[in-house]
Design an enzyme around this catalytic site. Structure first.
Site, PDB file in Angstrom:
ATOM      1  N   SER A 268       0.792  -1.176   0.084  1.00  0.00           N
ATOM      2  CA  SER A 268      -0.031   0.190  -0.062  1.00  0.00           C
ATOM      3  C   SER A 268       0.916   1.128   0.128  1.00  0.00           C
ATOM      4  O   SER A 268       1.784   1.541  -1.032  1.00  0.00           O
ATOM      5  CB  SER A 268      -0.882  -0.049   1.496  1.00  0.00           C
ATOM      6  N   THR A 269       0.787   2.008   1.060  1.00  0.00           N
ATOM      7  CA  THR A 269       1.646   3.166   1.107  1.00  0.00           C
ATOM      8  C   THR A 269       3.221   2.754   0.818  1.00  0.00           C
ATOM      9  O   THR A 269       3.513   2.296   1.604  1.00  0.00           O
ATOM     10  CB  THR A 269       1.411   4.265   2.351  1.00  0.00           C
TER      11      THR A 269
ATOM     12  N   MET B  63      -0.174   1.052   4.952  1.00  0.00           N
ATOM     13  CA  MET B  63      -0.923   1.459   5.943  1.00  0.00           C
ATOM     14  C   MET B  63      -1.977   0.396   6.364  1.00  0.00           C
ATOM     15  O   MET B  63      -2.453   0.044   5.396  1.00  0.00           O
ATOM     16  CB  MET B  63      -1.622   2.915   5.757  1.00  0.00           C
TER      17      MET B  63
ATOM     18  N   HIS C 169      -2.600  -1.086  -3.279  1.00  0.00           N
ATOM     19  CA  HIS C 169      -3.779  -0.220  -2.979  1.00  0.00           C
ATOM     20  C   HIS C 169      -3.822   0.728  -3.959  1.00  0.00           C
ATOM     21  O   HIS C 169      -2.899   1.782  -3.884  1.00  0.00           O
ATOM     22  CB  HIS C 169      -3.828   0.061  -1.652  1.00  0.00           C
TER      23      HIS C 169
ATOM     24  N   ASP D 143      -4.526  -4.723   6.078  1.00  0.00           N
ATOM     25  CA  ASP D 143      -4.894  -5.681   5.086  1.00  0.00           C
ATOM     26  C   ASP D 143      -3.795  -6.673   4.774  1.00  0.00           C
ATOM     27  O   ASP D 143      -2.447  -6.316   4.675  1.00  0.00           O
ATOM     28  CB  ASP D 143      -5.083  -4.732   3.914  1.00  0.00           C
TER      29      ASP D 143
END
Length: 374
Positions: A180-181, A300, A207, A303
């Site tokens: 993600s991030t 972040m 993401h 998940d």
């Protein structure tokens, strides 16, 4: 506890007011100033010493990318979140911004029916990212991270973490990655190192919204020896191919005899996201069992941990990125803290480890290409 100081940069007075109002709804965040141009923003950073900057992409005179490049030169550790439009041009420029050092991005509200809905969209997207990028730090000078270890470690980077125990050592038929991030840079780093004859397929959830994933896959493909593309429903999961979940679609894999194919669908979000890492990892556990390597990169939230549990139960190997080299040690951190990671590696060591595990499969390359499981 001190508040998080944010500088909001956008040439639109309406957007500046929208973002400011959304952020001020959280008592832990203080908007210390706004700027209508990149040049003014650079001056205000030195004056106001913010903990984070939100930066518009399209501005006259000095656009967001120019501003970002100069900001990075002057303040290399200051967290920056880009404010992007959900268009092909906006997606392309945002991916450029991530390459030039932006930490994350949010999309401007689109197709909203009211100002309240627009406000909620900005608040729900932006506030968690701001907190993830700044909590535990006391200003821009404190954002620097400790040097990454020069050799791979078996767990325990900066906090006490339970050990998973013996690492499985058998060949694998698939690499499954969640991020993600900070993930775009991490994924680019890994995929650029994979050889053209990489003997197993790679499936990825990053993401990202629609448009972004297609352009992201195209960029990765241009910079990689392996084939990288956005997954399509029914794609064969085969050696030397990297499939990335399309924005707003879950990606899973499904075995059919000797072959495995990609499945894309729009069932409900999990962990408030779609695509979700958990969806992919659960399907990998079912389709490949112990012959899989799961990799959880910077990101972040949480998940991926439920999917990792299923992969571990099936006997698969799990690697996570370490805290020191993660932009946000959320997703990999919760897996490590749960004792589910066999290894915690600095970013520089993830690709060599993945290649090493895949090389154990080279005698089985024909089986891997056919998608044969255990």
């Amino acid at each position: 506890m001190s508040t998080i100081k944010v500088l909001v940069v956008d040439d639109s007075v309406v957007v500046r007011r929208l973002v400011t109002t959304a952020l001020c709804s959280d008592p832990g965040i203080e908007v210390v100033g706004t700027a209508s141009s990149g040049r003014l923003a650079l001056d205000k950073i030195s004056q106001l010493n913010p903990d984070l900057v939100t930066l518009d992409i399209e501005m006259p005179d000095m656009d967001g990318l120019e501003t970002l490049k100069e900001l990075r030169r002057r303040h290399p550790k200051l967290p920056v979140v880009m404010f992007s439009s959900l268009t092909e041009r906006g997606a392309a420029i945002t991916l450029d911004a991530l390459t030039f050092g932006a930490n994350d991005y949010v999309c401007k509200p689109a197709k909203v029916s009211s100002p309240d809905e627009a406000m909620a969209s900005v608040r729900d997207q932006l506030i968690p990212k701001i907190k993830a990028l700044t909590i535990g730090r006391s200003g821009p000078a404190a954002v620097s991270r400790p040097a990454a270890p020069s050799v791979p470690m078996l767990v325990r980077p900066r906090v006490a973490i339970p050990s998973r125990g013996a690492e499985p050592g058998g060949p694998v038929d698939v690499i499954a990655i969640g991020a993600s991030t900070g993930g775009p840079d991490a994924l680019a780093s890994i995929l650029a190192k994979l050889p053209a004859d990489f003997p197993v397929p790679v499936v990825i959830v990053q993401h990202m919204p629609p448009l972004f994933t297609r352009l992201f896959a195209q960029r990765l493909n241009a910079a990689s020896q392996v084939t990288v593309r956005e997954a399509r429903d029914g794609d064969l999961v085969e050696a030397g191919t990297v499939l990335i979940a399309p924005g707003d679609f879950h990606l899973s894999v499904k075995r059919d005899g000797l072959t495995v194919r990609a499945v894309t669908h729009q069932e409900g979000p999990e962990n408030w996201v779609r695509p979700a890492v958990d969806v992919l990892f659960r399907s990998v556990a079912e389709a490949y069992g112990e012959r899989a390597l799961g990799v959880v990169l910077t990101g972040m939230g949480q998940d991926g941990i439920r999917g990792v549990e299923k992969m571990v139960e099936a006997g698969a190997q799990i690697v996570v990125q370490d805290e020191a080299t993660s932009v946000v040690w959320g997703m990999p951190g919760v897996v490590a803290a749960a004792g589910l990671a066999h290894r915690i590696l600095p970013m520089a060591d993830v690709a060599p480890h993945v290649i090493g595990v895949a090389n154990r499969t080279r005698p089985f390359a024909a089986r891997a290409a056919a998608g044969v499981g255990r």
